[in-house]
Design a protein around this motif. Structure first.
Motif, PDB file in Angstrom:
ATOM      1  N   MET A   1      17.209   6.118 -16.338  1.00 27.23           N
ATOM      2  CA  MET A   1      18.513   4.599 -16.450  1.00 27.23           C
ATOM      3  C   MET A   1      17.808   3.822 -15.755  1.00 27.23           C
ATOM      4  SD  MET A   1      21.328   4.929 -13.494  1.00 27.23           S
ATOM      5  CE  MET A   1      20.842   3.814 -11.673  1.00 27.23           C
ATOM      6  N   ARG A   2      17.957   2.295 -16.334  1.00 30.11           N
ATOM      7  CA  ARG A   2      17.102   1.402 -16.476  1.00 30.11           C
ATOM      8  C   ARG A   2      18.176   0.605 -14.833  1.00 30.11           C
ATOM      9  NH1 ARG A   2      13.313   0.720 -18.531  1.00 30.11           N
ATOM     10  NH2 ARG A   2      12.509   1.843 -20.474  1.00 30.11           N
ATOM     11  N   CYS A   3      17.732  -0.421 -14.621  1.00 27.72           N
ATOM     12  CA  CYS A   3      18.569  -2.096 -14.050  1.00 27.72           C
ATOM     13  C   CYS A   3      18.952  -2.840 -14.921  1.00 27.72           C
ATOM     14  CB  CYS A   3      16.759  -2.429 -12.897  1.00 27.72           C
ATOM     15  SG  CYS A   3      17.431  -3.869 -12.434  1.00 27.72           S
ATOM     16  N   PRO A   4      19.572  -3.400 -14.606  1.00 24.64           N
ATOM     17  CA  PRO A   4      20.451  -4.181 -14.977  1.00 24.64           C
ATOM     18  C   PRO A   4      20.357  -5.165 -15.613  1.00 24.64           C
ATOM     19  CG  PRO A   4      22.279  -3.143 -13.427  1.00 24.64           C
ATOM     20  CD  PRO A   4      20.765  -2.500 -13.014  1.00 24.64           C
ATOM     21  N   TYR A   5      20.031  -5.425 -13.860  1.00 24.03           N
ATOM     22  CA  TYR A   5      19.085  -6.918 -13.552  1.00 24.03           C
ATOM     23  C   TYR A   5      17.952  -7.088 -14.556  1.00 24.03           C
ATOM     24  CZ  TYR A   5      18.384 -11.562 -12.119  1.00 24.03           C
ATOM     25  OH  TYR A   5      18.194 -13.136 -12.167  1.00 24.03           O
ATOM     26  N   CYS A   6      16.743  -6.244 -14.412  1.00 27.30           N
ATOM     27  CA  CYS A   6      14.704  -6.538 -14.776  1.00 27.30           C
ATOM     28  C   CYS A   6      15.349  -5.429 -15.985  1.00 27.30           C
ATOM     29  CB  CYS A   6      14.366  -6.288 -13.589  1.00 27.30           C
ATOM     30  SG  CYS A   6      13.693  -4.735 -12.946  1.00 27.30           S
ATOM     31  N   GLN A   7      15.372  -4.722 -15.935  1.00 30.74           N
ATOM     32  CA  GLN A   7      15.633  -3.097 -17.450  1.00 30.74           C
ATOM     33  C   GLN A   7      14.395  -2.413 -16.396  1.00 30.74           C
ATOM     34  OE1 GLN A   7      17.870  -3.287 -20.253  1.00 30.74           O
ATOM     35  NE2 GLN A   7      18.738  -4.484 -18.790  1.00 30.74           N
ATOM     36  N   SER A   8      13.891  -2.470 -15.682  1.00 28.73           N
ATOM     37  CA  SER A   8      12.896  -1.312 -14.824  1.00 28.73           C
ATOM     38  C   SER A   8      13.115  -0.073 -14.613  1.00 28.73           C
ATOM     39  CB  SER A   8      12.034  -2.398 -13.695  1.00 28.73           C
ATOM     40  OG  SER A   8      11.482  -3.357 -13.762  1.00 28.73           O
ATOM     41  N   MET A  11      14.979   5.983 -10.846  1.00 28.41           N
ATOM     42  CA  MET A  11      15.664   6.983 -10.452  1.00 28.41           C
ATOM     43  C   MET A  11      17.168   6.845 -10.175  1.00 28.41           C
ATOM     44  SD  MET A  11      12.854   8.393 -11.133  1.00 28.41           S
ATOM     45  CE  MET A  11      12.933   9.982 -10.866  1.00 28.41           C
ATOM     46  N   LYS A  12      17.078   8.222 -10.583  1.00 29.33           N
ATOM     47  CA  LYS A  12      18.760   7.684 -10.643  1.00 29.33           C
ATOM     48  C   LYS A  12      19.728   8.514  -8.775  1.00 29.33           C
ATOM     49  CE  LYS A  12      22.603  10.645 -12.768  1.00 29.33           C
ATOM     50  NZ  LYS A  12      22.841  12.212 -14.075  1.00 29.33           N
ATOM     51  N   GLN A  13      18.691   8.419  -8.260  1.00 30.93           N
ATOM     52  CA  GLN A  13      19.149   8.425  -7.339  1.00 30.93           C
ATOM     53  C   GLN A  13      18.800   7.717  -6.424  1.00 30.93           C
ATOM     54  OE1 GLN A  13      21.743  10.458  -5.251  1.00 30.93           O
ATOM     55  NE2 GLN A  13      21.542  12.093  -7.783  1.00 30.93           N
ATOM     56  N   ALA A  14      18.347   6.415  -6.606  1.00 36.07           N
ATOM     57  CA  ALA A  14      17.947   5.701  -5.995  1.00 36.07           C
ATOM     58  C   ALA A  14      18.601   4.427  -5.218  1.00 36.07           C
ATOM     59  CB  ALA A  14      16.780   4.551  -6.840  1.00 36.07           C
ATOM     60  N   THR A  15      18.394   3.578  -4.500  1.00 42.26           N
ATOM     61  CA  THR A  15      19.111   2.678  -3.507  1.00 42.26           C
ATOM     62  C   THR A  15      19.429   1.862  -4.212  1.00 42.26           C
ATOM     63  OG1 THR A  15      18.085   2.536  -1.947  1.00 42.26           O
ATOM     64  CG2 THR A  15      19.720   4.732  -1.605  1.00 42.26           C
ATOM     65  N   GLU A  16      17.800   1.142  -4.569  1.00 38.91           N
ATOM     66  CA  GLU A  16      17.459   0.025  -5.014  1.00 38.91           C
ATOM     67  C   GLU A  16      16.718  -0.186  -6.100  1.00 38.91           C
ATOM     68  OE1 GLU A  16      16.372  -2.249  -1.991  1.00 38.91           O
ATOM     69  OE2 GLU A  16      14.366  -1.565  -2.486  1.00 38.91           O
ATOM     70  N   CYS A  17      16.727  -0.952  -7.302  1.00 39.88           N
ATOM     71  CA  CYS A  17      15.771  -0.914  -8.030  1.00 39.88           C
ATOM     72  C   CYS A  17      14.113  -1.571  -7.788  1.00 39.88           C
ATOM     73  CB  CYS A  17      15.755  -2.603  -9.192  1.00 39.88           C
ATOM     74  SG  CYS A  17      14.906  -3.144 -10.261  1.00 39.88           S
ATOM     75  N   PRO A  18      13.115  -0.678  -7.554  1.00 38.19           N
ATOM     76  CA  PRO A  18      12.334  -0.507  -6.785  1.00 38.19           C
ATOM     77  C   PRO A  18      10.919  -2.050  -7.535  1.00 38.19           C
ATOM     78  CG  PRO A  18      12.088   1.184  -9.255  1.00 38.19           C
ATOM     79  CD  PRO A  18      13.105   0.220  -8.728  1.00 38.19           C
ATOM     80  N   VAL A  19      11.501  -2.419  -9.050  1.00 38.40           N
ATOM     81  CA  VAL A  19      11.292  -3.906  -8.579  1.00 38.40           C
ATOM     82  C   VAL A  19      11.467  -5.144  -9.057  1.00 38.40           C
ATOM     83  CG1 VAL A  19      10.784  -5.272 -10.995  1.00 38.40           C
ATOM     84  CG2 VAL A  19       9.726  -2.495 -10.760  1.00 38.40           C
ATOM     85  N   CYS A  20      13.151  -5.289  -8.476  1.00 41.56           N
ATOM     86  CA  CYS A  20      13.343  -6.477  -8.641  1.00 41.56           C
ATOM     87  C   CYS A  20      13.919  -6.249  -6.804  1.00 41.56           C
ATOM     88  CB  CYS A  20      14.520  -7.124  -9.674  1.00 41.56           C
ATOM     89  SG  CYS A  20      15.752  -5.882  -9.920  1.00 41.56           S
ATOM     90  N   LEU A  22      17.356  -5.187  -6.542  1.00 42.99           N
ATOM     91  CA  LEU A  22      18.859  -5.230  -7.539  1.00 42.99           C
ATOM     92  C   LEU A  22      19.267  -4.026  -6.810  1.00 42.99           C
ATOM     93  CD1 LEU A  22      21.047  -6.998  -8.175  1.00 42.99           C
ATOM     94  CD2 LEU A  22      21.208  -5.221 -10.008  1.00 42.99           C
ATOM     95  N   THR A  23      20.418  -4.258  -5.564  1.00 35.66           N
ATOM     96  CA  THR A  23      21.612  -2.722  -5.326  1.00 35.66           C
ATOM     97  C   THR A  23      22.590  -3.528  -5.308  1.00 35.66           C
ATOM     98  OG1 THR A  23      22.195  -4.209  -2.913  1.00 35.66           O
ATOM     99  CG2 THR A  23      19.934  -2.419  -3.569  1.00 35.66           C
ATOM    100  N   PHE A  24      23.749  -2.796  -5.525  1.00 34.80           N
ATOM    101  CA  PHE A  24      25.739  -2.863  -5.833  1.00 34.80           C
ATOM    102  C   PHE A  24      25.921  -4.551  -5.007  1.00 34.80           C
ATOM    103  CE2 PHE A  24      30.150  -2.510  -4.881  1.00 34.80           C
ATOM    104  CZ  PHE A  24      30.391  -3.447  -6.269  1.00 34.80           C
ATOM    105  N   PRO A  25      25.678  -4.353  -3.701  1.00 32.49           N
ATOM    106  CA  PRO A  25      25.856  -5.015  -2.833  1.00 32.49           C
ATOM    107  C   PRO A  25      25.421  -6.541  -3.445  1.00 32.49           C
ATOM    108  CG  PRO A  25      25.260  -3.004  -1.135  1.00 32.49           C
ATOM    109  CD  PRO A  25      24.698  -2.928  -2.936  1.00 32.49           C
ATOM    110  N   ARG A  26      24.277  -6.709  -3.609  1.00 33.89           N
ATOM    111  CA  ARG A  26      23.246  -7.476  -3.998  1.00 33.89           C
ATOM    112  C   ARG A  26      23.738  -8.346  -5.216  1.00 33.89           C
ATOM    113  NH1 ARG A  26      18.160  -5.152  -2.084  1.00 33.89           N
ATOM    114  NH2 ARG A  26      17.560  -5.589  -0.637  1.00 33.89           N
TER     115      ARG A  26
END
Length: 189
Positions: A1-8, A11-20, A22-26
């Motif tokens: 899976m890739r972050c929809p913002y930075c494309q990093s 992991m499937k169960q991650a609560t946020e992108c480890p690079v930027c 990003l979370t759904f609330p953000r």
């Protein structure tokens, strides 16, 4: 899976992108509230006339009738250019709750098809219950098949091309899953 913002990679169960981070609330803070959308097909841009609208809606309903757990939503909307298009698709899939609040996680069989004719971008976002069945490359191939129609302003034609491809894809999954069910696996259709 890739972050929809930075494309990093994420992991499937991650609560946020480890690079930027990003979370759904953000994404809600970045984008705002969900526009008013009609079920099955919504065109806030005015690019589809009523004849096109009804033809697409009939096709969506036909697909949903064949695959009753599926919720298929087509959205034509102008999105803010300040953010990546993939982020808008991710946000709308989650904020729109097209499958309803009871169908979350692995029970979310939403297929969201988003087009921004002004940005000249499109995306297919899958609910978590569908993600395992299709790779991004295959989804992008379906969108590429519609690109020549969209370049000529034939929005209805391009949308129907993608819907035909999605229908064939769903049929192949149902056949494969049915065969697995006969051998002891579980069928989701």
């Amino acid at each position: 899976m890739r972050c929809p913002y930075c494309q990093s990679p994420v992991m499937k169960q991650a609560t946020e992108c480890p690079v930027c981070h990003l979370t759904f609330p953000r994404t809600n803070l970045l984008v705002g509230s969900v526009p008013r959308l009609n079920p099955s097909i919504a065109d806030t841009t005015g690019h589809l006339n009523s004849k096109h609208f009804l033809k697409i809606k009939k096709r969506v309903i036909n697909i949903e009738n064949r695959f009753p757990q599926l919720v298929l939503q087509v959205v034509m909307h102008q999105f803010v250019e300040a953010h990546p298009f993939a982020m808008h698709a991710f946000w709308l899939l989650n904020a729109g709750q097209f499958a309803g609040s009871a169908h979350r996680g692995k029970d979310n069989h939403t297929l969201l098809f988003v087009i921004d004719p002004f940005r000249k971008e499109s995306a297919i976002a899958l609910g978590y219950g569908l993600e395992q069945y299709m790779k991004d490359e295959a989804l992008n191939h379906l969108l590429d098949l519609a690109a020549p129609s969209w370049k000529r302003g034939l929005w209805e034609q391009g949308i129907l091309i993608v819907l035909d491809g999605l229908d064939a894809w769903l049929e192949s999954i149902a056949v494969r899953e049915s065969a697995m069910t006969r051998t002891g696996s579980e069928d989701w259709f």
